[in-house]
Scaffold this motif. Sequence first.
Motif, PDB file in Angstrom:
ATOM      1  N   ASP A 166       0.716  -1.253   0.003  1.00 46.25           N
ATOM      2  CA  ASP A 166       0.017  -0.010   0.192  1.00 46.25           C
ATOM      3  C   ASP A 166       0.944   1.438   0.147  1.00 46.25           C
ATOM      4  O   ASP A 166       1.865   1.245   0.491  1.00 46.25           O
ATOM      5  N   TYR A 167       0.388   2.413  -0.259  1.00 42.71           N
ATOM      6  CA  TYR A 167       0.900   3.451  -0.348  1.00 42.71           C
ATOM      7  C   TYR A 167      -0.102   4.913  -0.304  1.00 42.71           C
ATOM      8  O   TYR A 167      -1.319   4.408  -0.279  1.00 42.71           O
ATOM      9  N   THR A 168       0.109   5.935   0.438  1.00 48.16           N
ATOM     10  CA  THR A 168      -1.001   6.977   0.643  1.00 48.16           C
ATOM     11  C   THR A 168      -0.490   8.182  -0.250  1.00 48.16           C
ATOM     12  O   THR A 168       0.656   8.717  -0.382  1.00 48.16           O
ATOM     13  N   GLU A 169      -1.606   8.693  -0.574  1.00 50.32           N
ATOM     14  CA  GLU A 169      -1.566   9.923  -1.386  1.00 50.32           C
ATOM     15  C   GLU A 169      -2.422  10.999  -0.889  1.00 50.32           C
ATOM     16  O   GLU A 169      -3.508  10.686  -0.115  1.00 50.32           O
ATOM     17  N   SER A 170      -2.013  12.208  -0.646  1.00 51.18           N
ATOM     18  CA  SER A 170      -2.745  13.409   0.022  1.00 51.18           C
ATOM     19  C   SER A 170      -2.834  13.114   1.373  1.00 51.18           C
ATOM     20  O   SER A 170      -3.824  13.660   1.918  1.00 51.18           O
ATOM     21  N   ASP A 171      -2.013  12.340   2.101  1.00 49.48           N
ATOM     22  CA  ASP A 171      -2.139  12.061   3.616  1.00 49.48           C
ATOM     23  C   ASP A 171      -3.284  11.251   4.062  1.00 49.48           C
ATOM     24  O   ASP A 171      -3.267  10.895   5.160  1.00 49.48           O
ATOM     25  N   ASN A 172      -4.366  11.060   3.091  1.00 49.72           N
ATOM     26  CA  ASN A 172      -5.398  10.298   3.649  1.00 49.72           C
ATOM     27  C   ASN A 172      -6.052   9.172   2.606  1.00 49.72           C
ATOM     28  O   ASN A 172      -7.017   8.430   2.954  1.00 49.72           O
ATOM     29  N   GLN A 173      -5.582   8.945   1.643  1.00 51.41           N
ATOM     30  CA  GLN A 173      -6.016   8.280   0.440  1.00 51.41           C
ATOM     31  C   GLN A 173      -5.148   7.005   0.352  1.00 51.41           C
ATOM     32  O   GLN A 173      -3.918   7.093  -0.298  1.00 51.41           O
ATOM     33  N   ILE A 174      -5.536   6.004   0.625  1.00 52.83           N
ATOM     34  CA  ILE A 174      -4.537   4.916   0.648  1.00 52.83           C
ATOM     35  C   ILE A 174      -5.017   3.868  -0.677  1.00 52.83           C
ATOM     36  O   ILE A 174      -6.178   3.515  -1.029  1.00 52.83           O
ATOM     37  N   PHE A 175      -3.892   3.503  -1.327  1.00 53.47           N
ATOM     38  CA  PHE A 175      -4.168   2.706  -2.689  1.00 53.47           C
ATOM     39  C   PHE A 175      -3.213   1.488  -2.570  1.00 53.47           C
ATOM     40  O   PHE A 175      -2.085   1.661  -1.746  1.00 53.47           O
ATOM     41  N   SER A 176      -3.303   0.536  -3.251  1.00 53.26           N
ATOM     42  CA  SER A 176      -2.390  -0.561  -3.363  1.00 53.26           C
ATOM     43  C   SER A 176      -1.661  -0.621  -4.877  1.00 53.26           C
ATOM     44  O   SER A 176      -2.487  -0.376  -5.996  1.00 53.26           O
ATOM     45  N   TYR A 177      -0.373  -0.844  -4.811  1.00 54.42           N
ATOM     46  CA  TYR A 177       0.371  -0.953  -6.170  1.00 54.42           C
ATOM     47  C   TYR A 177      -0.419  -2.487  -6.999  1.00 54.42           C
ATOM     48  O   TYR A 177      -0.579  -3.270  -6.241  1.00 54.42           O
ATOM     49  N   SER A 178      -0.493  -2.037  -8.090  1.00 54.21           N
ATOM     50  CA  SER A 178      -1.136  -3.144  -9.177  1.00 54.21           C
ATOM     51  C   SER A 178      -0.343  -4.190  -9.255  1.00 54.21           C
ATOM     52  O   SER A 178      -0.651  -5.228  -9.634  1.00 54.21           O
ATOM     53  N   GLN A 179       0.970  -3.827  -9.607  1.00 54.76           N
ATOM     54  CA  GLN A 179       1.835  -4.874 -10.027  1.00 54.76           C
ATOM     55  C   GLN A 179       2.902  -5.042  -9.048  1.00 54.76           C
ATOM     56  O   GLN A 179       4.178  -5.474  -9.570  1.00 54.76           O
ATOM     57  N   LEU A 192       9.727  -9.067  24.679  1.00 51.64           N
ATOM     58  CA  LEU A 192       9.475  -8.078  23.847  1.00 51.64           C
ATOM     59  C   LEU A 192       8.387  -7.970  22.847  1.00 51.64           C
ATOM     60  O   LEU A 192       8.348  -8.481  22.101  1.00 51.64           O
ATOM     61  N   GLU A 193       7.445  -6.999  23.427  1.00 53.78           N
ATOM     62  CA  GLU A 193       6.142  -6.790  22.631  1.00 53.78           C
ATOM     63  C   GLU A 193       6.434  -5.826  21.649  1.00 53.78           C
ATOM     64  O   GLU A 193       7.167  -4.624  21.764  1.00 53.78           O
ATOM     65  N   ILE A 194       6.112  -5.952  20.321  1.00 61.19           N
ATOM     66  CA  ILE A 194       6.258  -5.169  19.149  1.00 61.19           C
ATOM     67  C   ILE A 194       4.767  -4.516  18.640  1.00 61.19           C
ATOM     68  O   ILE A 194       3.833  -5.396  18.458  1.00 61.19           O
ATOM     69  N   ASP A 195       4.589  -3.467  18.539  1.00 61.41           N
ATOM     70  CA  ASP A 195       3.297  -2.787  17.982  1.00 61.41           C
ATOM     71  C   ASP A 195       3.780  -1.873  16.871  1.00 61.41           C
ATOM     72  O   ASP A 195       4.430  -0.846  16.939  1.00 61.41           O
ATOM     73  N   VAL A 196       3.388  -2.403  15.612  1.00 62.23           N
ATOM     74  CA  VAL A 196       3.645  -1.635  14.344  1.00 62.23           C
ATOM     75  C   VAL A 196       2.535  -0.517  13.961  1.00 62.23           C
ATOM     76  O   VAL A 196       1.476  -0.969  13.509  1.00 62.23           O
ATOM     77  N   GLU A 197       2.988   0.495  14.240  1.00 66.20           N
ATOM     78  CA  GLU A 197       1.710   1.618  14.365  1.00 66.20           C
ATOM     79  C   GLU A 197       1.775   2.137  12.693  1.00 66.20           C
ATOM     80  O   GLU A 197       0.640   2.531  12.299  1.00 66.20           O
ATOM     81  N   GLU A 198       2.775   2.256  12.081  1.00 63.40           N
ATOM     82  CA  GLU A 198       2.854   2.659  10.728  1.00 63.40           C
ATOM     83  C   GLU A 198       4.070   1.958   9.859  1.00 63.40           C
ATOM     84  O   GLU A 198       5.074   1.987  10.481  1.00 63.40           O
ATOM     85  N   PHE A 199       3.694   1.615   8.720  1.00 58.84           N
ATOM     86  CA  PHE A 199       4.884   1.030   7.857  1.00 58.84           C
ATOM     87  C   PHE A 199       4.468   1.500   6.459  1.00 58.84           C
ATOM     88  O   PHE A 199       3.729   0.610   5.546  1.00 58.84           O
ATOM     89  N   MET A 200       4.801   2.646   5.931  1.00 59.50           N
ATOM     90  CA  MET A 200       4.011   3.052   4.524  1.00 59.50           C
ATOM     91  C   MET A 200       4.754   4.045   3.676  1.00 59.50           C
ATOM     92  O   MET A 200       5.633   4.694   4.381  1.00 59.50           O
ATOM     93  N   GLN A 201       4.493   4.057   2.647  1.00 62.64           N
ATOM     94  CA  GLN A 201       5.014   4.872   1.662  1.00 62.64           C
ATOM     95  C   GLN A 201       3.939   6.012   1.412  1.00 62.64           C
ATOM     96  O   GLN A 201       2.854   5.694   1.118  1.00 62.64           O
ATOM     97  N   PHE A 202       4.454   7.274   1.346  1.00 65.26           N
ATOM     98  CA  PHE A 202       3.590   8.483   1.231  1.00 65.26           C
ATOM     99  C   PHE A 202       4.037   9.327   0.087  1.00 65.26           C
ATOM    100  O   PHE A 202       5.442   9.596  -0.312  1.00 65.26           O
TER     101      PHE A 202
END
Length: 198
Positions: free
Chosen positions: A64-77, A118-128
């Motif tokens: 996934d990636y984000t455009e304009s800080d709030n629209q999430i899309f997925s790469y098609s290829q 060790l507890e892990i909480d992934v809050e964000e992992f995203m391309q903008f």
Amino acid sequence: MKILLTLITVFLFVGCTTMKPHVTEFRVITKDTHIKSISKGCKENSLKISQAFSSASLLSLNMDYTESDNQIFSYSQAQWQESPNSFITSELYKSVRDSALFKSVHSFKSRVKSDFVLEIDVEEFMQFYTKDMSSSYVNVIINLSLVDAKTNTVVGTNKFISKIDTKTLDADGGVEALSLALDEIKYKNIEWLEGECK
């Protein structure tokens, strides 16, 4: 008449088939940390790395990636070879194990009882992407908590944030930047754990 029926059948089958684009699989490649801890505070203790907590989107192979800080899309290829949740858990496990900070380090699949978890909480992992799509960056936010397994009390907690600009405006650039961001957090995590073990 037979020729006409044959042509109609061919057109129907051709019209019903769709061409799927080739999907490229990506994986995060981080550097070997090779951070050998000099702290002796946890040398007699064992640690278990828990499976990361994350949103459902990080459990899938969709990239996934984000455009304009709030629209999430997925790469098609493009998609992940394994889910971000899995490889983040694996990378943190390997870095802590290789640091020799603890007597032994176990994965969440292990039946061994450990002194700490060790507890892990992934809050964000995203391309903008910026609004005009002229630049891109990645943002990785991971919260880590060191828990005493015997008393179920939190020994310490820390929030790690890494933001890195991408070199190219595509999935390749995003994956490269995410790899660097995860590398940075791996190093910070070892330093933080060293402090907790003093």
